[in-house]
Structures are given as C-alpha cells and as structure tokens.
Design an enzyme around this catalytic site. Structure first.
Site, PDB file in Angstrom:
ATOM      1  N   LYS A  73      30.307  45.698  51.852  1.00 22.02           N
ATOM      2  CA  LYS A  73      29.877  45.444  50.474  1.00 22.02           C
ATOM      3  C   LYS A  73      30.590  44.164  50.017  1.00 22.02           C
ATOM      4  O   LYS A  73      31.769  44.178  49.678  1.00 22.02           O
ATOM      5  CB  LYS A  73      30.284  46.631  49.590  1.00 22.02           C
ATOM      6  CG  LYS A  73      29.403  46.862  48.377  1.00 22.02           C
ATOM      7  CD  LYS A  73      29.328  45.712  47.405  1.00 22.02           C
ATOM      8  CE  LYS A  73      30.528  45.636  46.474  1.00 22.02           C
ATOM      9  NZ  LYS A  73      30.522  44.397  45.651  1.00 22.02           N
ATOM     10  N   GLY A 107      40.960  42.216  47.233  1.00 23.11           N
ATOM     11  CA  GLY A 107      40.516  41.964  45.867  1.00 23.11           C
ATOM     12  C   GLY A 107      41.678  42.089  44.906  1.00 23.11           C
ATOM     13  O   GLY A 107      42.838  41.869  45.272  1.00 23.11           O
ATOM     14  N   SER A 108      41.362  42.466  43.689  1.00 24.55           N
ATOM     15  CA  SER A 108      42.381  42.499  42.632  1.00 24.55           C
ATOM     16  C   SER A 108      43.270  43.743  42.730  1.00 24.55           C
ATOM     17  O   SER A 108      42.863  44.767  43.277  1.00 24.55           O
ATOM     18  CB  SER A 108      41.692  42.476  41.267  1.00 24.55           C
ATOM     19  OG  SER A 108      40.919  43.655  41.121  1.00 24.55           O
ATOM     20  N   ASN A 109      44.448  43.627  42.146  1.00 21.07           N
ATOM     21  CA  ASN A 109      45.373  44.766  42.136  1.00 21.07           C
ATOM     22  C   ASN A 109      44.787  45.959  41.391  1.00 21.07           C
ATOM     23  O   ASN A 109      44.955  47.109  41.813  1.00 21.07           O
ATOM     24  CB  ASN A 109      46.680  44.369  41.461  1.00 21.07           C
ATOM     25  CG  ASN A 109      47.518  43.543  42.385  1.00 21.07           C
ATOM     26  OD1 ASN A 109      47.055  42.538  42.875  1.00 21.07           O
ATOM     27  ND2 ASN A 109      48.721  43.985  42.668  1.00 21.07           N
ATOM     28  N   GLY A 117      42.141  47.556  43.567  1.00 18.25           N
ATOM     29  CA  GLY A 117      42.784  48.037  44.800  1.00 18.25           C
ATOM     30  C   GLY A 117      43.562  49.320  44.565  1.00 18.25           C
ATOM     31  O   GLY A 117      43.505  50.265  45.354  1.00 18.25           O
ATOM     32  N   GLU A 128      44.608  44.243  50.581  1.00 19.49           N
ATOM     33  CA  GLU A 128      45.126  42.871  50.468  1.00 19.49           C
ATOM     34  C   GLU A 128      44.830  42.435  49.043  1.00 19.49           C
ATOM     35  O   GLU A 128      43.670  42.197  48.690  1.00 19.49           O
ATOM     36  CB  GLU A 128      44.426  41.942  51.458  1.00 19.49           C
ATOM     37  CG  GLU A 128      44.627  42.290  52.922  1.00 19.49           C
ATOM     38  CD  GLU A 128      46.008  41.957  53.437  1.00 19.49           C
ATOM     39  OE1 GLU A 128      46.801  41.330  52.704  1.00 19.49           O
ATOM     40  OE2 GLU A 128      46.304  42.342  54.585  1.00 19.49           O
TER      41      GLU A 128
HETATM   42  P1  NAD Z   1      37.806  42.398  42.482  1.00 23.12           P
HETATM   43  O1  NAD Z   1      38.861  43.416  42.701  1.00 23.12           O
HETATM   44  O2  NAD Z   1      37.228  42.275  41.128  1.00 23.12           O
HETATM   45  O3  NAD Z   1      36.564  42.675  43.455  1.00 23.12           O
HETATM   46  C1  NAD Z   1      36.734  42.753  44.847  1.00 23.12           C
HETATM   47  C2  NAD Z   1      35.600  43.591  45.430  1.00 23.12           C
HETATM   48  O4  NAD Z   1      35.730  44.940  44.976  1.00 23.12           O
HETATM   49  C3  NAD Z   1      34.208  43.142  45.014  1.00 23.12           C
HETATM   50  O5  NAD Z   1      33.344  43.248  46.128  1.00 23.12           O
HETATM   51  C4  NAD Z   1      33.834  44.155  43.943  1.00 23.12           C
HETATM   52  O6  NAD Z   1      32.449  44.342  43.798  1.00 23.12           O
HETATM   53  C5  NAD Z   1      34.489  45.400  44.499  1.00 23.12           C
HETATM   54  N1  NAD Z   1      34.744  46.463  43.497  1.00 23.12           N
HETATM   55  C6  NAD Z   1      34.929  46.334  42.163  1.00 23.12           C
HETATM   56  N2  NAD Z   1      35.128  47.546  41.600  1.00 23.12           N
HETATM   57  C7  NAD Z   1      35.060  48.464  42.580  1.00 23.12           C
HETATM   58  C8  NAD Z   1      35.194  49.882  42.644  1.00 23.12           C
HETATM   59  N3  NAD Z   1      35.455  50.610  41.538  1.00 23.12           N
HETATM   60  N4  NAD Z   1      35.064  50.510  43.834  1.00 23.12           N
HETATM   61  C9  NAD Z   1      34.842  49.791  44.954  1.00 23.12           C
HETATM   62  N5  NAD Z   1      34.689  48.440  44.970  1.00 23.12           N
HETATM   63  C10 NAD Z   1      34.817  47.781  43.801  1.00 23.12           C
HETATM   64  O7  NAD Z   1      38.422  41.010  42.986  1.00 23.12           O
HETATM   65  P2  NAD Z   1      37.755  39.573  42.951  1.00 23.12           P
HETATM   66  O8  NAD Z   1      37.766  39.085  41.555  1.00 23.12           O
HETATM   67  O9  NAD Z   1      36.462  39.584  43.691  1.00 23.12           O
HETATM   68  O10 NAD Z   1      38.789  38.730  43.834  1.00 23.12           O
HETATM   69  C11 NAD Z   1      39.931  38.139  43.313  1.00 23.12           C
HETATM   70  C12 NAD Z   1      41.167  38.921  43.694  1.00 23.12           C
HETATM   71  O11 NAD Z   1      41.250  39.045  45.118  1.00 23.12           O
HETATM   72  C13 NAD Z   1      42.451  38.222  43.287  1.00 23.12           C
HETATM   73  O12 NAD Z   1      43.341  39.158  42.732  1.00 23.12           O
HETATM   74  C14 NAD Z   1      42.997  37.687  44.602  1.00 23.12           C
HETATM   75  O13 NAD Z   1      44.392  37.486  44.617  1.00 23.12           O
HETATM   76  C15 NAD Z   1      42.562  38.737  45.557  1.00 23.12           C
HETATM   77  N6  NAD Z   1      42.543  38.241  46.940  1.00 23.12           N
HETATM   78  C16 NAD Z   1      43.501  38.685  47.801  1.00 23.12           C
HETATM   79  C17 NAD Z   1      43.528  38.213  49.111  1.00 23.12           C
HETATM   80  C18 NAD Z   1      44.578  38.705  50.076  1.00 23.12           C
HETATM   81  O14 NAD Z   1      44.346  38.619  51.266  1.00 23.12           O
HETATM   82  N7  NAD Z   1      45.710  39.219  49.624  1.00 23.12           N
HETATM   83  C19 NAD Z   1      42.569  37.297  49.542  1.00 23.12           C
HETATM   84  C20 NAD Z   1      41.605  36.873  48.640  1.00 23.12           C
HETATM   85  C21 NAD Z   1      41.596  37.362  47.337  1.00 23.12           C
END
Ligand code: NAD
Length: 499
Positions: free
Chosen positions: A174, A227-229, A232, A249
C-alpha cells in the site's frame, strides 16, 4: 481526460471493487498526474488472498531463481531511470537529480538483494555431542504487508520489496496516497521481469481504510512500515494486540555538529545539502545545527546567506535548487512551526514564508528558513517539521553538543564536522543515533549498511540495507541432525565425553 491507473492483484490490473478513484497532482504545478483506485478492505482482502495462494510455490522456488527475477527487475529500473526520475519529480516534486538518485537506490538495492539469492547465510556451528549436526536457516514469513511514505516513493519501497522477495515472502504493498502513479510504474517492472502472479500485489488508496485493512488482515504476518511517528505508533499498538510482527522506520530530528576546529566551507556545503535537499523532506534531513561558540556567528551568517540564494521552482527545471513541498498541508505545517519558533523567541534569519512569486503560486512552495538562537528545549529543536526549516543551537563544547544531539525523541542520523581525529572518534562512540557521519552531512546512506534509528525513530529493526534487513523478513529455524543412531541428551550426556 486523466490517465487512469489500476491495482495489481494476482497478476491482473484491476479497478477498486467500488470503482472509486482518487487524483494525484504535481506539487509544483497543480497538474493532474493521474487517477488511481481508492481501495477499501475488500480490495486489500483480494490482494492478501492472492499473495497467500502464491506463497507455497514462491517459497519453494530456489533463492537463486528468485534472485534472477530480482536482477532482471533492477536492470529494468536502470533502463528506465530517466523516465522514472522525471515522473518522480512530476508526482513528488524533488529536483530531478535527486529523483534520479531515488531511482538509483532501487537499482542498488535490487542488485544487492539479487546477490543475496546465492548467499542468504544461515548458521552452521559445532554440536556439543558427537555425530550431530547443528545449523540454522532462514524461513520466509508468508504474506507481508508493506506501507510506505511519499518522500522516497521508489527507494523506500525497494528497501522492502527486494529483501521480502529474495527471502521467499509474497507481498501486498500500500503506497502513499500522494504517489500512486509511481507505485504502478514500479510494479509494472516486476511484472515485466517475470514475477509470477500473486507474488507482489499493489493496492493504492488512503491510510484509512486501505492501510488499516492491511494491518488488520489475519493472513498478513508482518507489517513493514515507513512513515510518521504518529501513524507508526498506532500500527505498532494494533500489531501487538494482533500478535503480528511489525518493523517501523519513522521520523528524525537530525543534527549537524560543527566544532571550532571544523573546515567551515565543507560544513556549510553539508548543512545546505542536508537541510534543504528534498526541501527538507527526508527522514535524515538536518533540521538542527549545533555549533560551538567561536564559529557560531560566522557559520550562522553563512548559512543564512546561502539559504537566501537557493532558487525555488519546478524540479524539472535545471535552474531549480529547491522543489515544492508535497501538498498544502505540509506548507501549513511548516509555516505553523515558523510561528512557533517566533513565539518561542528564536531569531528568524531568513525565509519564514511561503513562496508565491510567479509560477510558484501554482505549487506548494516554502522558502528555506533558518532560525538562530534556538534553545535545545524549544519545540523548534525537538519536533520533526519535515520541511526546509533549520534551527541553529549554540553548544559550549563537544560534550555539550553531543548531549544536545542525543536529547531528542528521535535517533536516526547525526553528523559532526571536526578536523580533530580524537574528537571524531569520541563522537562515533557517544552519539546515539542509528547513523553517524564524520565530515559529511546527515544524508546519503548506502544500501550495504543498515538504515534505521534509535529512540522514537523505530522499534529496533533495520531496513534499507545491510545483512540485518534479512532479519526483518525471515524467521530463524534451528535444525539439529543426530546421526549417532542412539539417544543423545544435550546438556546431560556431555559429561561422559570428558575422560
Ligand atoms: P504517514 O505516516 O502519514 O504515511 C505513511 C503511510 O502510512 C502512507 O502510505 C499512509 O497512507 C499510511 N497510513 C496512514 N494512516 C494509516 C493507518 N491508520 N493504517 C495504516 N496505514 C496508514 O507518513 P508520510 O507523511 O507519508 O511520510 C513522512 C514521514 O515518514 C516522516 O515522518 C518521515 O520522517 C518518515 N520517513 C521515515 C523514513 C525512515 O526510514 N526512517 C524514511 C522516509 C520517511
């Protein structure tokens, strides 16, 4: 009429069962890039069922054969690098040279994991008993669910897809809702490389309901999430309740430490690249500079001067240094932190406003922003902003700088500029992030080393490369083969062997 894209389930390109789609727009121009399925739980269930059906055959396919397909896919990514890079700039916004780097990372990861097909080391160790063999092998988990962000729309998925495939798992992916077209183009490559139907499935759509349905599905054994904290943490809690493995991550609040003895020109280049590359939207982006007193004023002035000269624009134009933010919400968030910084009493040196001149008005632009006189406890210095906003913090000495570096609830990347080798080694020992750079900025990891962070940045796993990525996608199985022909009791019959 916008081009319509489809989910990939069981080797077929299909619409969402509801027929609903959503739009993906170019963040620099507002242009419509395409429409993709707005998937829901039933689409996810179909994908998971296809992956479950494909698993038995795929796990029994010898790893070197699996690796041949991975190698072919990586080769195709390389062949299409320019086209994929341009699409990446159009859909996600980063400048073309960085977009090409994003694609190149997938080539690197594919080649690295193709090599694993003929390695996939287990363990072979002596047994404590005679005529007995002791070894451990890696088993795939089954169906794995991967959920990815938009900021590295090809590289981050490649960190998960290639290792998951070489180790014999089947997948449902996804991708982020801001970059579905890139996900489709990436998956097409696996289809062309000869991946059997059902082994890799794609469902586009929003976090809720599509991502959530993947987390909830009982046949999904692992959620590998970047994704975001905030999201996550929610997923980790749910996976704990469901007894499901989860690899996280998450975000960063990365710092560059500059000591009095540093090469300031070198440090300046590293700071500008790390803070404003990808418009600060890298998990490893530098959002703090921690500097010791003798060079503080000079460095702050130089950073502000360079930041003010960066040219905002469409990432496809060769004149552009800094592209747009991903969407309007991101602009609002970054600007909110400018207000917070002002309110906290930090000194705004440059930026702090939207970019709206000329063509910028059609996109989501924010001017590179630098705050000085930031205290380590301020929100500006503690929270992930994920945009072109940099906080300069003064430290007394190296110990104070490292303490400040380690004092945030993230632990992804850190860097130190110094010409003193003893101080460099002390930093390598005392900095508590997952990645440390000496005399280089906070960005630029390579796939042959682990990628990930401490504290709130993750939950102890490492993806992105290096041998530890295999641990995320496999289960260890220890095997004892007793060929003595009699009962031998471990820990009990060993004494009789000593004369
Ligand atoms: P996000 O958490 O908003 O979304 C990430 C993914 O999660 C998307 O595909 C989103 O559709 C999905 N998602 C959202 N809500 C969900 C739920 N309730 N259940 C399951 N999936 C859900 O993050 P973003 O805005 O897409 O990305 C930015 C963040 O990612 C930043 O915090 C960045 O630091 C982090 N990031 C971390 C790394 C790493 O390797 N540590 C790498 C790249 C980005």
């Amino acid at each position: 009429m916008a081009q319509e894209y489809f989910n990939y389930i069981d080797g077929k390109w299909v619409a969402a069962a509801s027929g609903k789609t959503f739009a993906s727009h170019n963040p620099a121009t507002g242009e419509l890039v395409g429409r993709a399925p707005e998937s829901e739980a039933q689409d996810v269930a179909r994908a998971v069922e296809a992956a479950a059906r494909a698993f038995e055959k795929w796990r029994k396919t010898p790893a070197p054969r699996r690796a041949e397909i991975i190698h072919a896919a990586a080769d195709l990514v390389r062949t299409r690098k320019q086209a994929l890079g341009e699409l990446l700039t159009r859909e996600m916004g980063k400048v073309l040279s960085e977009a090409l780097g994003d694609v190149q990372e997938a080539v690197d990861m594919g080649m690295y994991m193709a090599g694993e097909g003929r390695r996939l080391n287990g363990l072979l160790v002596p047994s404590e008993l005679p005529n007995k063999w002791a070894m451990a092998v890696r088993d795939p988990l089954g169906v794995v669910g991967i959920i990815t962000p938009w900021n590295f729309p090809i590289a981050v998925p490649s960190w998960k897809i290639f290792p998951a495939l070489v180790t014999g798992n089947t997948l449902v992916w996804k991708p982020a809702e801001d970059t579905p077209v890139l996900a489709v183009e990436f998956v097409k490559i696996f289809e062309e490389a000869g991946l059997p139907p059902g082994v890799l499935n794609l469902v586009t759509g929003y976090g809720v309901p599509a991502g959530e349905a993947l987390v909830e599905h009982p046949q999904v054994k692992l959620i590998s999430f970047t994704g975001s904290n905030e999201i996550g943490k929610t997923i980790a809690i749910r996976c704990a309740q469901l007894g499901k493995r989860v690899s996280l991550e998450l975000g960063g609040k990365n710092a560059i430490i500059v000591l009095d003895d540093a090469d300031l020109d070198l440090a300046l280049d590293g700071i500008i690249w790390s803070a404003f590359g990808t418009s600060g939207q890298r998990c490893t982006a530098a959002s703090r500079v921690i500097v010791t007193p003798n060079v503080h004023t000079k460095l702050a002035e130089s950073i502000a001067d360079r930041a003010a000269k960066l040219r905002l624009g469409n990432g496809l134009l060769p004149t552009t240094d800094v592209g747009p933010l991903i969407n309007q919400d991101a602009v609002t968030k970054v600007h909110h932190y400018t207000d917070i910084g002002r309110g906290e009493g930090a000194a705004l040196l440059v930026g702090g406003e939207r970019g709206t001149e000329g063509d910028l008005a059609h996109g989501h632009f924010y001017k590179p922003t630098v705050f000085d006189r930031v205290l380590p406890t301020m929100r500006l210095a503690q929270e992930e902003i994920f945009g072109p906003s940099l906080a300069i913090i003064r430290a007394r000495d190296i110990d104070d700088a490292i303490r400040i570096n380690n004092s945030v609830n993230f632990g992804l990347s850190a860097s130190i500029y110094t010409s003193n080798v003893n101080k460099a080694f002390a930093a390598m020992r005392d900095v508590t992030t997952g990645i440390v750079y000496i005399n280089a900025g906070t960005i630029g990891s390579e796939v042959q080393l682990p990628f990930g962070g401490t504290r709130g940045t993750g939950n102890g796993h490492r993806e992105g490369g290096g041998p530890p990525v295999l641990d995320v996608f496999t289960e260890w199985k220890s095997i004892y083969v007793d060929y003595s022909g009699r009962l031998q009791r471990a820990q009990i019959d060993t004494d009789s062997l000593v004369q």
